[in-house]
Structures are given as structure tokens and as C-alpha cells.
Design an enzyme around this catalytic site. Structure first.
Site, mmCIF file in Angstrom:
data_model
loop_
_atom_site.group_PDB
_atom_site.id
_atom_site.type_symbol
_atom_site.label_atom_id
_atom_site.label_comp_id
_atom_site.label_asym_id
_atom_site.label_seq_id
_atom_site.Cartn_x
_atom_site.Cartn_y
_atom_site.Cartn_z
ATOM 1 N N LYS A 190 -1.442 -1.170 -4.119
ATOM 2 C CA LYS A 190 -2.371 -0.048 -4.230
ATOM 3 C C LYS A 190 -1.563 1.236 -4.264
ATOM 4 C CE LYS A 190 -6.156 2.520 -2.116
ATOM 5 N NZ LYS A 190 -7.058 2.727 -0.941
ATOM 6 N N TYR A 246 0.862 -1.181 0.000
ATOM 7 C CA TYR A 246 0.000 0.000 0.000
ATOM 8 C C TYR A 246 0.895 1.226 0.000
ATOM 9 C CZ TYR A 246 -3.802 3.101 1.694
ATOM 10 O OH TYR A 246 -4.730 4.108 1.858
#
Length: 300
Positions: free
Chosen positions: A163, A134
């Protein structure tokens, strides 16, 4: 072109004392799953993980994983400030039956690639399941660069996705182009709703972003339109999502705004958040109503 996906970083429903509202959380999960969303990301930034104790995070894992029961993909946010806590929480989630975990790197101090290689390397070696990275430079203060990511993938086969919460699509495009030849199955998701189509066009997997909590049916339809190459419908929904994105501008702390909007949409939840977030005030509430009326007009 990869098959497009849209995953929801789910809000966490709390009561007035900051405890988990079990039924309200179940209501949200059912709403998203019944709408056909491609997966749930639980305890991402929208899920207020940063304000929850390890014990409360485990409590939510114990709630969501068996309740969802493989009706859709379930990814659990397990990033902590220490390697030890991240490994403990990640293996707890995997052990309960989560499909994967997503790990944001430690924030406050800037970290070098050597620090990050050690952090993610130790986690990848110890966690008994799949891991998503992330990247959120605005919150961590540094970037997981495409070159760093490629080097990490060469060493750890259970790191399966990423992400990228950056507004600049050039960063995401470079990431995809850097890793895709060696790791064509590696999933790269954008973290801003309006970047969904651009992400797919440059070879990514789609998006993990918060507005799908509110209008999941629109994002499910967007995914279908992209996968069916329906250009007119793609453009129509892009226009709607661009207007919807103004919800983020009502307050810098958008999570109470999103929860209030979900209440107006008809979900049986309350808009309590972990402190120091405050519920939407009268001015913000009126702005939410006006924006939702505009969005509903576009939809109709």
C-alpha cells in the site's frame, strides 16, 4: 490491465471508555460486505491501531475474522515498533484465519535500507502467511523505495503486496514498473481515494482508502465501471470522489469526522475515538452535513 479492486481500511468502533463496541463493529463489517467491497483492512491508520494495546488488537482480531467468515478478504494491520511484537501479532492473526497481514514499518527514527531489510526480512521469515508492505512516509519519516522493495521481493515469497500512501502518483508508477516484470502478481494499492483510476491505468491493483467506509456503494460501482471500461461512468464517479475528498480537509484528525459522517449516513455506531482525538465540534459537524448534501446531490 489488472482487475481493479477497492479495499476499505475499516474504522474501529469504540465506546466512551475506549473499549471495543462489538455490535457497532459488526454493523460496519456487514455494511461494507453487503455493499460488495473487495476486502477489509482492519487496524490500518483509519482503524487507530497506534492507540490500541496488543491485547486489544488481539481482541479485535478475534472479533472480526470469525465474524467476517471469508465473506470478503480480511487483512489485519499488525505493524509494531519492534520485530518481536509484529511477528507475534501477525502470527496470531494468521492463526485465527486472516487472509494476510499488512505491516507499516517503525516510526519516530528514520531508518536506513539496511535497517528495513533486517526488519522486514526477520518478519517475513517468521510469519506463517502473506504480508503486505505499508509505505506511509508522512508518518514514518522515510520511504520504502521501489528498488528496496524489489530486492525484498527477491528474497521473501510471502510478501505479496504494497500500500503506497503517497499523493505523488509518480512514486507508485515507478514502484509498479520496477517490480512488475519479475513479480507480475504483486499487488500495489494507492492510499488516496482519488488516485484509484490512475493506479489501475499504470498497472496497479487499485486502492485502499478511507472514504469507502462512508460510501462503499460508490466505490464498488467505480470498480465495476473500471473493469467494464465505462469511461463516462468512471469520470462521473471521479468527480463525485473529488468532492467527497473534501471531508479530509474539515480537520487534520479526520477519523472523528469520518465516524460522524457514517452516523449521518445511518450506521448504528458512535463517533468515539481513542484519545487524544476529540469528537467533531459544532462547526465541523455542520461542515460534514453540508458536504454530504453536496455529495448526495451529485449522486442523484
Amino acid at each position: 490491465m489488472k482487475k481493479a479492486k477497492f479495499l476499505t481500511p475499516v474504522i474501529t468502533a469504540f465506546d466512551a471508555e475506549g473499549n471495543l463496541d462489538v455490535q457497532a463493529n459488526k454493523n460496519v463489517y456487514d455494511y461494507l460486505i453487503d455493499s460488495g467491497i473487495d476486502g477489509l483492512v482492519v487496524m490500518g491508520s483509519t482503524g487507530e491501531f497506534y492507540a490500541m494495546s496488543i491485547e486489544q488488537r488481539k481482541e479485535l482480531i478475534d472479533l472480526v475474522v470469525p465474524y467476517v467468515n471469508k465473506r470478503t478478504k480480511t487483512i489485519i494491520g499488525t505493524g509494531c515498533m519492534t520485530i518481536e511484537d509484529t511477528i507475534e501479532l501477525s502470527n496470531y492473526a494468521i492463526g485465527v484465519g486472516a487472509d494476510a497481514v499488512i505491516v507499516v514499518s517503525p516510526y519516530y527514527f528514520g531508518l536506513t535500507d539496511a535497517n528495513l531489510d533486517f526488519y522486514y526480512g526477520e518478519i517475513a521469515k517468521a510469519v506463517k502467511g502473506n504480508i503486505y508492505l505499508y509505505n506511509f512516509p508522512d508518518r514514518t519519516g522515510y520511504d520504502l523505495s521501489p528498488e528496496f522493495t524489489l530486492n525484498l521481493l527477491r528474497k521473501h515469497g510471502n510478501i505479496v503486496g504494497y500500500k503506497d500512501t503517497v499523493s505523488e502518483m509518480g512514486h507508485t508508477r515507478k514502484l509498479i514498473k520496477t517490480v512488475q516484470n519479475e513479480f507480475p502478481g504483486f499487488e500495489v494499492f494507492s492510499g488516496f481515494d482519488e488516485n484509484f483510476v490512475h493506479n489501475i491505468l499504470v498497472g496497479g491493483s487499485g486502492c485502499i482508502s478511507a472514504l469507502s467506509n462512508l460510501y462503499p456503494e460508490i466505490f464498488v460501482n467505480w470498480v465495476k465501471s473500471v473493469n467494464n471500461k465505462n469511461i463516462a461512468k468512471i469520470a462521473e464517479i471521479q468527480n463525485c470522489v473529488d468532492k467527497m475528498s473534501e471531508l479530509y480537509e474539515i480537520s487534520q484528525c479526520f477519523i472523528p469526522i469520518l465516524k460522524k459522517a457514517m452516523m449521518f449516513k445511518g450506521l448504528d455506531i458512535k463517533d468515539y475515538c481513542k484519545t487524544p482525538f476529540l469528537q467533531a465540534d459544532e462547526k465541523q459537524t455542520n461542515a460534514i452535513k453540508e458536504l454530504m448534501e453536496e455529495v448526495d446531490h451529485i449522486i442523484s
